[in-house]
Scaffold this motif. Structure first.
Motif, PDB file in Angstrom:
ATOM      1  N   THR A  61       0.831  -1.191   0.000  1.00  0.00           N
ATOM      2  CA  THR A  61       0.000   0.000   0.000  1.00  0.00           C
ATOM      3  C   THR A  61       0.871   1.249   0.000  1.00  0.00           C
ATOM      4  N   THR A  62       0.575   2.147  -0.943  1.00  0.00           N
ATOM      5  CA  THR A  62       1.353   3.388  -1.011  1.00  0.00           C
ATOM      6  C   THR A  62       0.656   4.508  -0.271  1.00  0.00           C
ATOM      7  N   GLU A  63      -0.625   4.329   0.023  1.00  0.00           N
ATOM      8  CA  GLU A  63      -1.385   5.360   0.716  1.00  0.00           C
ATOM      9  C   GLU A  63      -1.812   4.807   2.075  1.00  0.00           C
ATOM     10  N   ALA A  64      -1.086   5.162   3.127  1.00  0.00           N
ATOM     11  CA  ALA A  64      -1.361   4.628   4.460  1.00  0.00           C
ATOM     12  C   ALA A  64      -2.519   5.408   5.075  1.00  0.00           C
ATOM     13  N   VAL A  65      -3.730   4.969   4.774  1.00  0.00           N
ATOM     14  CA  VAL A  65      -4.935   5.659   5.226  1.00  0.00           C
ATOM     15  C   VAL A  65      -5.833   4.673   5.968  1.00  0.00           C
ATOM     16  N   VAL A  66      -6.348   5.088   7.104  1.00  0.00           N
ATOM     17  CA  VAL A  66      -7.299   4.292   7.879  1.00  0.00           C
ATOM     18  C   VAL A  66      -8.663   4.964   7.821  1.00  0.00           C
ATOM     19  N   GLU A  67      -9.671   4.198   7.490  1.00  0.00           N
ATOM     20  CA  GLU A  67     -11.052   4.697   7.516  1.00  0.00           C
ATOM     21  C   GLU A  67     -11.585   4.546   8.938  1.00  0.00           C
ATOM     22  N   VAL A  68     -12.070   5.639   9.523  1.00  0.00           N
ATOM     23  CA  VAL A  68     -12.621   5.621  10.876  1.00  0.00           C
ATOM     24  C   VAL A  68     -14.112   5.945  10.795  1.00  0.00           C
ATOM     25  N   VAL A  69     -14.938   5.080  11.349  1.00  0.00           N
ATOM     26  CA  VAL A  69     -16.389   5.264  11.287  1.00  0.00           C
ATOM     27  C   VAL A  69     -16.933   5.381  12.709  1.00  0.00           C
ATOM     28  N   PHE A  70     -17.624   6.489  12.974  1.00  0.00           N
ATOM     29  CA  PHE A  70     -18.224   6.751  14.272  1.00  0.00           C
ATOM     30  C   PHE A  70     -19.729   6.526  14.220  1.00  0.00           C
ATOM     31  N   ASP A  71     -20.278   6.139  15.351  1.00  0.00           N
ATOM     32  CA  ASP A  71     -21.728   6.094  15.505  1.00  0.00           C
ATOM     33  C   ASP A  71     -22.288   7.514  15.486  1.00  0.00           C
ATOM     34  N   GLY A  88      -2.203   8.814  17.608  1.00  0.00           N
ATOM     35  CA  GLY A  88      -1.574   7.559  17.203  1.00  0.00           C
ATOM     36  C   GLY A  88      -1.220   7.553  15.726  1.00  0.00           C
ATOM     37  N   ALA A  89      -2.091   8.129  14.896  1.00  0.00           N
ATOM     38  CA  ALA A  89      -1.836   8.167  13.461  1.00  0.00           C
ATOM     39  C   ALA A  89      -0.616   9.028  13.134  1.00  0.00           C
ATOM     40  N   ARG A  90      -0.487  10.157  13.821  1.00  0.00           N
ATOM     41  CA  ARG A  90       0.686  11.016  13.595  1.00  0.00           C
ATOM     42  C   ARG A  90       1.970  10.292  13.979  1.00  0.00           C
ATOM     43  N   GLU A  91       1.919   9.551  15.059  1.00  0.00           N
ATOM     44  CA  GLU A  91       3.104   8.804  15.508  1.00  0.00           C
ATOM     45  C   GLU A  91       3.537   7.765  14.487  1.00  0.00           C
ATOM     46  N   LEU A  92       2.570   7.216  13.747  1.00  0.00           N
ATOM     47  CA  LEU A  92       2.857   6.135  12.805  1.00  0.00           C
ATOM     48  C   LEU A  92       2.936   6.611  11.355  1.00  0.00           C
ATOM     49  N   GLY A  93       2.698   7.894  11.129  1.00  0.00           N
ATOM     50  CA  GLY A  93       2.712   8.410   9.766  1.00  0.00           C
ATOM     51  C   GLY A  93       1.519   7.963   8.949  1.00  0.00           C
ATOM     52  N   ILE A  94       0.380   7.798   9.624  1.00  0.00           N
ATOM     53  CA  ILE A  94      -0.844   7.339   8.966  1.00  0.00           C
ATOM     54  C   ILE A  94      -1.804   8.513   8.808  1.00  0.00           C
ATOM     55  N   GLU A  95      -2.569   8.517   7.723  1.00  0.00           N
ATOM     56  CA  GLU A  95      -3.630   9.500   7.539  1.00  0.00           C
ATOM     57  C   GLU A  95      -4.970   8.887   7.943  1.00  0.00           C
ATOM     58  N   ILE A  96      -5.873   9.757   8.384  1.00  0.00           N
ATOM     59  CA  ILE A  96      -7.178   9.312   8.869  1.00  0.00           C
ATOM     60  C   ILE A  96      -8.281   9.917   8.006  1.00  0.00           C
ATOM     61  N   ALA A 302      -8.876   8.967  25.200  1.00  0.00           N
ATOM     62  CA  ALA A 302      -7.931   9.251  24.122  1.00  0.00           C
ATOM     63  C   ALA A 302      -6.956   8.098  23.921  1.00  0.00           C
ATOM     64  N   ASP A 303      -6.518   7.498  25.020  1.00  0.00           N
ATOM     65  CA  ASP A 303      -5.597   6.350  24.914  1.00  0.00           C
ATOM     66  C   ASP A 303      -6.252   5.181  24.184  1.00  0.00           C
ATOM     67  N   MET A 304      -7.568   5.020  24.361  1.00  0.00           N
ATOM     68  CA  MET A 304      -8.271   3.948  23.664  1.00  0.00           C
ATOM     69  C   MET A 304      -8.169   4.145  22.145  1.00  0.00           C
ATOM     70  N   GLY A 305      -8.348   5.390  21.689  1.00  0.00           N
ATOM     71  CA  GLY A 305      -8.213   5.669  20.268  1.00  0.00           C
ATOM     72  C   GLY A 305      -6.801   5.446  19.778  1.00  0.00           C
ATOM     73  N   ARG A 306      -5.822   5.868  20.567  1.00  0.00           N
ATOM     74  CA  ARG A 306      -4.413   5.719  20.185  1.00  0.00           C
ATOM     75  C   ARG A 306      -4.029   4.239  20.094  1.00  0.00           C
ATOM     76  N   VAL A 307      -4.437   3.449  21.085  1.00  0.00           N
ATOM     77  CA  VAL A 307      -4.130   2.019  21.075  1.00  0.00           C
ATOM     78  C   VAL A 307      -4.834   1.328  19.908  1.00  0.00           C
ATOM     79  N   ALA A 308      -6.045   1.754  19.599  1.00  0.00           N
ATOM     80  CA  ALA A 308      -6.802   1.132  18.511  1.00  0.00           C
ATOM     81  C   ALA A 308      -6.103   1.307  17.172  1.00  0.00           C
ATOM     82  N   VAL A 309      -5.615   2.505  16.889  1.00  0.00           N
ATOM     83  CA  VAL A 309      -4.972   2.731  15.597  1.00  0.00           C
ATOM     84  C   VAL A 309      -3.626   1.998  15.528  1.00  0.00           C
ATOM     85  N   ARG A 310      -2.942   1.881  16.655  1.00  0.00           N
ATOM     86  CA  ARG A 310      -1.683   1.124  16.674  1.00  0.00           C
ATOM     87  C   ARG A 310      -1.957  -0.378  16.472  1.00  0.00           C
ATOM     88  N   THR A 311      -3.048  -0.870  17.066  1.00  0.00           N
ATOM     89  CA  THR A 311      -3.421  -2.274  16.875  1.00  0.00           C
ATOM     90  C   THR A 311      -3.740  -2.543  15.416  1.00  0.00           C
TER      91      THR A 311
END
Length: 344
Positions: A61-71, A88-96, A302-311
């Motif tokens: 994958t050349t585009e490190a993007v995570v789709e986040v869906v909220f209720d 978490g995304a900034r730490e990993l170089g991921i876009e949201i 906030a930690d829950m969100g950070r851990v989730a994106v790292r997982t």
């Protein structure tokens, strides 16, 4: 003119290897939890058939993007989870990329088949859902498309195979109720979230556990369910406080509802905490600024969100996270909304 050869599909690979399409997809994308012998067989089949994936495995994958869906994005809770995800995304170089579920269920709605197929075609790293119920079909489709999937505060109980991040809701519910019991309260109301939300059920179980440990019979009349908002909390508190033998304390399953309990007490001329003790759950910023400041169970939102994106990042790159079901610790924060009942 010669006919074009038919393109080998992932379904062809799965059939030739004698495995499911989902398993073949896991092998292709170097996902964990596949038997080594099965993995070797699928890889041999891929080579033998000359299968070439249309979108390529996640590792390319050349585009490190995570789709986040909220209720929903109207609550402070959702904003704090998003803040953690972005950190978490900034730490990993991921876009949201953020979306919100449309209850109308349109074809292009987040988590529909067409939406998931577009996410896979765009070579997304995976999907992270917040406070949403997932169906078995949705989870299966995500896996077949080679996308990683992680849930924050999954509503409902889908099964053990889905990676999830949450707080220790049962322990938090126990802590909140034990605090009120220690102050001398025996009539303790519970103002819960909708009954289909797993976190609310766990907090209710914690409430009942604390009462049982204290030798107090749980009164079903003191348990009501509503919603996340102050309006819902006010309605639930008015219902509880209208009982012939009303509670002297109320444990609200979220801070939004707890602030609504304050309003119900004001309407009825009851002082917090002198006439009614109130405990919330979340420890959002308004809890510190309410009048009086709210005693609440702190969950590391906030930690829950950070851990989730790292997982999700770990899964997408073929790794195995430390745990597929992370529960981050809660703790009680005592402020000024709780006190001994006047009868003591």
């Amino acid at each position: 003119m010669r006919d074009q050869p038919l393109r080998v599909t992932l379904e062809d690979v799965a059939q030739a290897a004698g495995v499911s399409k989902a398993t073949a997809s896991k092998v292709l994308n170097k996902r964990p939890n596949v038997d080594p012998r099965t993995r070797a067989k699928v890889e041999e089949t891929i080579t033998a058939l000359g299968y070439v994936p249309s979108t390529g495995p996640r590792e390319s994958t050349t585009e490190a993007v995570v789709e986040v869906v909220f209720d929903s994005m109207v609550s402070m809770y959702s904003l704090q989870v998003l803040n953690g995800i972005l950190t978490g995304a900034r730490e990993l170089g991921i876009e949201i990329c953020v979306d919100v579920l449309d209850r109308a269920g349109q074809p292009g709605n987040p988590l529909s088949d067409s939406w998931l197929q577009r996410a896979a075609a765009r070579r997304r790293m995976g999907v992270l859902v917040v406070s949403l119920a997932l169906t078995a079909d949705q989870v299966r489709t995500v896996g077949e498309l080679g996308l990683s999937l992680v849930s924050v505060d999954l509503t409902g109980a889908f099964g053990t195979g889905l990676a999830s991040v949450a707080a220790t809701n049962f322990a938090g519910g126990t802590q909140a109720t034990e605090h009120l019991v220690a102050l001398g309260h025996r009539r303790i109301g519970f103002a819960g979230l909708p009954v289909d939300i797993a976190a609310s059920r766990e907090r209710l179980h914690g409430y009942r556990n604390a009462l049982e440990l204290a030798g107090i019979d749980a009164d079903p009349a003191l348990v009501v369910h509503g919603g996340f908002t102050a309006e819902a909390g006010c309605r639930m508190a008015l219902e509880l406080l209208s009982r012939p033998d009303p509670p002297t304390a109320i444990f609200a399953a979220c801070d939004g509802a707890a602030l609504g309990v304050f309003e119900a007490a004001r309407r009825l001329g009851r002082r917090v905490p002198q006439d009614l003790s109130v405990v919330g759950f979340d420890d959002i910023e308004p809890a510190k600024l309410s009048s009086p400041p709210l005693t609440t169970v702190h969950q590391p939102i906030a930690d829950m969100g950070r851990v989730a994106v790292r997982t999700l990042h770990t899964l997408a790159h073929g790794g195995a996270p430390d745990s597929m079901h992370v529960q981050l610790a809660t703790h009680l924060v005592v402020r000024e909304s709780t006190a001994q009942p006047l009868s003591l």
